[in-house]
Each structure stands twice: as structure tokens, then as C-alpha cells.
Design an enzyme around this catalytic site. Structure first.
Site, PDB file in Angstrom:
ATOM      1  N   LYS A   1      -9.485   1.506  -3.228  1.00  0.00           N
ATOM      2  CA  LYS A   1      -9.927   0.982  -2.043  1.00  0.00           C
ATOM      3  C   LYS A   1     -11.385   1.447  -1.751  1.00  0.00           C
ATOM      4  O   LYS A   1     -12.038   2.521  -2.061  1.00  0.00           O
ATOM      5  CB  LYS A   1      -9.112   1.451  -1.015  1.00  0.00           C
ATOM      6  CG  LYS A   1      -9.375   1.088   0.632  1.00  0.00           C
ATOM      7  CD  LYS A   1      -8.493   1.379   1.543  1.00  0.00           C
ATOM      8  CE  LYS A   1      -8.534   0.753   2.908  1.00  0.00           C
ATOM      9  NZ  LYS A   1      -7.730   1.401   3.996  1.00  0.00           N
TER      10      LYS A   1
ATOM     11  N   CYS B   1      -5.196  -2.803   2.914  1.00  0.00           N
ATOM     12  CA  CYS B   1      -4.840  -2.353   4.211  1.00  0.00           C
ATOM     13  C   CYS B   1      -5.948  -3.510   5.049  1.00  0.00           C
ATOM     14  O   CYS B   1      -5.811  -4.582   4.939  1.00  0.00           O
ATOM     15  CB  CYS B   1      -5.311  -0.918   4.724  1.00  0.00           C
ATOM     16  SG  CYS B   1      -5.091  -0.418   6.124  1.00  0.00           S
TER      17      CYS B   1
ATOM     18  N   GLU C   1       0.782  -1.255   0.027  1.00  0.00           N
ATOM     19  CA  GLU C   1      -0.079  -0.086   0.036  1.00  0.00           C
ATOM     20  C   GLU C   1       0.932   1.173  -0.017  1.00  0.00           C
ATOM     21  O   GLU C   1       1.730   1.179   0.890  1.00  0.00           O
ATOM     22  CB  GLU C   1      -0.960  -0.054   1.307  1.00  0.00           C
ATOM     23  CG  GLU C   1      -1.777   1.175   1.379  1.00  0.00           C
ATOM     24  CD  GLU C   1      -2.487   1.263   2.662  1.00  0.00           C
ATOM     25  OE1 GLU C   1      -3.537   1.897   2.990  1.00  0.00           O
ATOM     26  OE2 GLU C   1      -2.272   0.339   3.660  1.00  0.00           O
TER      27      GLU C   1
END
Length: 536
Positions: free
Chosen positions: A345, A395, A283
Site C-alpha cells: 500500500k 482500502c 485487506e
């Protein structure tokens, strides 16, 4: 004559101890492994505090207080490391950061307080049905914590069973179902120990029979093989991977003169010299927007992967002021050419990636970069490469199995490998790394898909479809993890293409679990009305 219940001065400290044990069971602080037996013991202690005798249950308001103390201790000691991100990296004063963690834990604990109060208000005193109701109330609290107000189910009790006997249930009912079964078993054990179950073997047989019937119905209705073992003539291809772990210090990561330059140099070189079929950088491995990169940097990477038999997935922020920004994964391969694959995301981190309503005053006190992203949709397309369908998640998105499950609505397009790109550096060298690893392991068990993890500081790892870690890089080191991963489910017509959990969660999300818990509550309320009518 029934004895009085123990005093709160005695019960609350034990509730605190049980909550701390529940937190430790998720990832043992001195080894990182989950301890399923400790989770069951902590739940049994809670059950005993709520029902201290065969003919005694505490009042509902006392039960709510006990449940609240238990859950606050459990949750605060599970995600205490949020303090590090807010204080060390967000420059929030230590007292305010500590208070924020406690307030968050207490708020989330309110679901469990309400659930335990409801349990003691409705549960019968002498029946094994109380165990069923206990499991249902626990399930309701877990679902509420994981769904309401964007949801934050980190540290759900079921994660402690990634190595325990209940792990076999993951492919059927998921982590929440495992937690409910653990709660049910905990109260059954307490009742059996004090002979509260007069016919406990019969009840256990009935429960086992009901579970067998339910599994048979799932197999018949969904046409899904309940056996985990694939046909002996079927073998999916192997994918070689290189997972990059830059170990860029979090307080340097977004500084142009230090961390940014180091990240661009190290990841750029690693991406160009890799030899595996798939290379994954974590990330925000490239911590700048594309237009902020030096001219030709991203284009050079795209040309490199357009020419050879390799592909790369790398984390990068994306967008501009006009269209908004996203926390994204870029996919480069010969097939993508000038139009790289992109995953944005969906499940953003409150306060870190978006500002909840009425909390701008709070986030204004923190100095966290990249703090206002746009939210993307659920069920985005996978990245097709080397005969695999690679499903990125960023994440803590792998915390939400119901959202990963949205990609399984069509077995022919279902992912064969999950790819997690994370930066747990925000939370220091803490138990958060181990907790996140157990979360990924549970997702692998639920969907029977391997999970590869590329992180900034750890745990960079390869997890097979049975939830076992086959390769892992040392934490807080700079290096490359090389290994092989076997994708699963390439043949959409084979009986083991998707698990029962993947089948129903793709269609209905968590609603079947909500419905089961609601049915148990409805049964308990009806039984209570009947008891009152007989008493009248």
C-alpha cells in the site's frame, strides 16, 4: 439603489442546510444511491447565499464564513463515521473522538472558506464569467483538500454524479472536473433564474464551443478515440472471480483466541475450495504477519495455487522489525511459484496506518493494531493472470484517481481490471460502505476499467467499466460473491485502450486542473484591475 445583503443570522442556517444536503447527495442515507440533482441544488443554494442579488455580492470575509459553515456541515456529516473507529474500536473517549471529527472537518473546510472569500473578492457582478470563476474557486478548494497534508478528498462533490448526466465527463476530466462543472452550472442557474445573464444563450454556446474544441484537441493530440464503444470485432476475454467476505467482527478481528482463528480457518478453506479463475480475499484477511502464521499455512496456499489453473489475491500484513511493515496484497498463481507477487500500500491512512508528525500523543490514546506501516511507491506493477493485468489497491487508495492513473503511462502495460481489497468494518454498518462503493464506481468511469471489490463487511461487488454494479453481496454477511468480469484495454493499439483522463493524469497528475483554475483566477484579477482603472 441596491438593497443590503441578508443578515448572517439568516444566511448561516441556510449554509448549514445546504452543506447537509451536499453530504446526503453523495450517498442517500436511506438507500445509498447518489443524487446528482440534490448536489446541484446544494451548490445553487451556496451560490445564491454568496450572490443574493443581480447587483449584490457579499463581502469576502462574510463569504468565507458562509463557505466555511457550508463545508464544515458537509464534511462532518459525510465522514462522521470516523467517530466509530476512534471511539468504539480505538477506545478514544467519546467527547475527544467527536471533537476530532469536527476539528478535521473544520480544518478541511478552511480551503472552501478561502475559495469562497476569493470568489466574492474577484467575481464581476453582471457577467456569466462569475460562473466560470465560481467553478475555478471550487476546483481549487477540492484540489487542495485532495492533495495537501497527504490529502483526504473523501466525499468530493463530483461523486454525487456517478448516475447523473455529468457522468459522461468522467473519462475526460475526472471527479474534480465534474465537481467544477457542477459548481459552474449551479451559479449559471441562479443567475439565469433572476435574469442576471443578459445574454445567457450566447454564453452557454461559447462555453459549449470551448468544451468541444478542447475535446477535439485532446483527441488529435493524444490519438485517443472519444467514443466509448469498442470496435465490434474486438472482445476481451472474460475472467471468472470469487470475492470473499469473511464478516469478521472488527473488535474480534485481531484477537488471537477468536477473530484471528476464525479468519485463518474460514479464509483458508474458502481459498482452497474456490473454483473461479481469480479468488480475492480482502485487506488483512490473514491478520497475522507471515512469520506469525502456523507453520506451513502460507506455503500450503502457495502450493495449492501453483498446481491448478487458478490465482488468488489476498490481503496480509508483511515485513519485520528490521525492514519495517507494509499493508500488502499477496498474489499466488502457477506463474509466481516460490516468489509470490506482492503489492504494498502506498497511500496510508493518517493516525490509522502511520503517525503524522507532532500527533503521537493523539494516536497513543487509541488502541488500533497495525498502526505504523511503511509507504510503498506509486505505479507498482500489475498482477498478470489469465490474459489480464490486475491492479490491486487497498482500502481508500481508490480515492486517489491520480495515483491509480500512474499505471497508465504505458498503454501496453496499463491495467485491464482494478481490484480493491478493503476492510470498512472499522466504521460499522454505516453510510461509509455506500460512499466507498460510489468512489469505486467513479474510478471505473474515469478509466473505463472494471473494478472488483473484496471487503470484510461490504460492499463486496463487481463494477463494470461503465460504473454499473453488476453483482453485489449482502453487507455484513459471510459469503462468496461469484461473477464474471470483462477486462478492458488489452490491445494497447486500439483507440479505446485508455481514456483521455487516464492519458493526461498518468503524465501530469492533477497539474492540468491546477493550471486551469489558476488561469481563471488570473483572468479574474486582470479583469478586476481593468474595472478599477476605468473607475479611476
Amino acid at each position: 439603489m441596491a438593497r443590503a445583503c441578508p443578515s448572517l443570522a439568516w444566511q448561516l442556517p441556510w449554509a448549514l442546510v445546504a452543506g447537509l444536503a451536499q453530504a446526503a447527495s453523495l450517498a442517500w442515507p436511506w438507500g445509498g444511491e447518489p443524487l446528482w440533482w440534490l448536489q446541484l441544488a446544494s451548490m445553487a443554494m451556496l451560490a445564491w447565499l454568496l450572490r443574493p442579488g443581480a447587483d449584490r455580492a457579499v463581502a469576502w470575509h462574510r463569504a468565507a464564513l458562509i463557505g466555511g459553515v457550508f463545508a464544515t456541515a458537509w464534511l462532518a456529516s459525510t465522514f462522521w463515521w470516523l467517530f466509530i473507529s476512534m471511539h468504539r474500536y480505538g477506545a478514544l473517549p467519546a467527547p475527544l473522538a467527536a471533537a476530532a471529527v469536527l476539528v478535521l472537518a473544520a480544518f478541511l473546510a478552511s480551503y472552501y472558506a478561502a475559495a469562497m472569500g476569493l470568489f466574492c473578492r474577484l467575481a464581476p457582478l453582471h457577467r456569466a464569467g462569475a460562473a466560470l470563476l465560481f467553478g475555478a474557486c471550487w476546483l481549487l478548494a477540492e484540489l487542495a483538500r485532495g492533495s495537501l497534508w497527504t490529502g483526504f478528498p473523501w466525499g468530493a462533490g463530483g461523486y454525487a454524479h456517478a448516475d447523473g448526466p455529468l457522468r459522461v465527463l468522467a473519462r475526460y476530466v475526472g471527479v474534480y472536473g465534474i465537481g467544477a462543472v457542477a459548481a459552474l452550472l449551479a451559479l449559471l442557474c441562479v443567475q439565469w433564474r433572476r435574469a442576471d445573464l443578459r445574454h445567457w444563450p450566447m454564453w452557454l454556446l461559447l462555453l459549449a464551443g470551448a468544451a468541444a474544441l478542447a475535446l477535439a484537441a485532446v483527441q488529435r493530440t493524444c490519438a485517443i478515440d472519444l467514443c466509448d464503444t469498442p470496435p465490434p470485432w474486438r472482445r476481451d476475454p472474460t475472467l471468472s472471480v470469487e470475492l470473499l467476505q469473511g464478516n469478521i467482527a472488527q473488535d474480534e478481528k485481531f484477537r488471537p483466541g477468536s477473530g484471528v482463528a476464525l479468519a485463518l480457518q474460514w479464509y483458508g478453506q474458502a481459498l482452497r475450495t474456490a473454483r473461479a479463475q481469480l479468488v480475492v480475499a480482502p485487506e488483512t484477511a490473514l491478520p497475522l504477519l507471515p512469520q506469525q502464521l502456523m507453520p506451513g499455512y502460507l506455503e500450503g496456499l502457495a502450493r495449492h495455487y501453483a498446481q491448478g489453473p487458478q490465482a488468488a489475491l489476498l490481503g496480509i500484513p508483511w515485513g519485520d522489525q528490521a525492514t519495517g511493515y507494509t499493508n500488502s496484497v499477496l498474489g499466488l498463481s502457477p506463474a509466481t511459484g516460490a516468489m509470490p507477487y506482492r503489492y504494498d500500500k502506498h497511500h496510508l491512512v493518517p493516525f490509522g496506518e502511520f503517525v503524522p508528525p507532532f500527533f503521537k500523543w493523539f494516536t497513543a490514546r487509541m488502541q488500533i493494531p497495525l498502526g505504523n506501516f511503511n509507504r510503498a511507491g506509486v505505479g507498482q506493477a500489475s498482477f498478470a493472470w489469465a490474459g489480464q493485468r490486475l491492479a490491486p489497491n487497498i482500502c481508500y487508495e481508490d480515492l486517489f484517481g491520480e495515483e491509480l492513473g500512474a499505471r497508465f503511462i504505458d498503454p501496453a502495460q496499463a491495467p485491464t481490471v482494478f481490484v480493491n481489497l478493503s476492510n470498512i468494518g472499522w466504521f460499522g454498518n454505516t453510510i461509509a460502505i455506500d460512499q466507498h462503493l460510489q468512489i469505486s464506481r467513479m474510478r471505473a468511469l474515469e478509466f473505463e476499467r472494471p473494478m472488483v471489490r473484496a471487503t470484510n463487511t461490504g460492499a463486496t461487488a463487481i463494477i463494470d467499466h461503465r460504473g454499473q454494479v453488476t453483482h453485489q453481496l449482502a453487507r455484513h454477511t459471510r459469503g462468496v460473491l461469484r461473477g464474471q468480469v470483462h477486462g478492458r484495454g488489452l490491445d494497447a493499439h486500439s483507440g479505446w485502450a485508455i481514456t483521455p483522463y487516464a492519458w493526461w493524469v498518468a503524465r501530469w497528475g492533477l497539474w492540468p486542473l491546477w493550471a486551469l483554475a489558476a488561469l481563471a483566477l488570473a483572468w479574474a484579477m486582470r479583469a478586476q484591475r481593468m474595472r478599477r482603472a476605468r473607475g479611476a
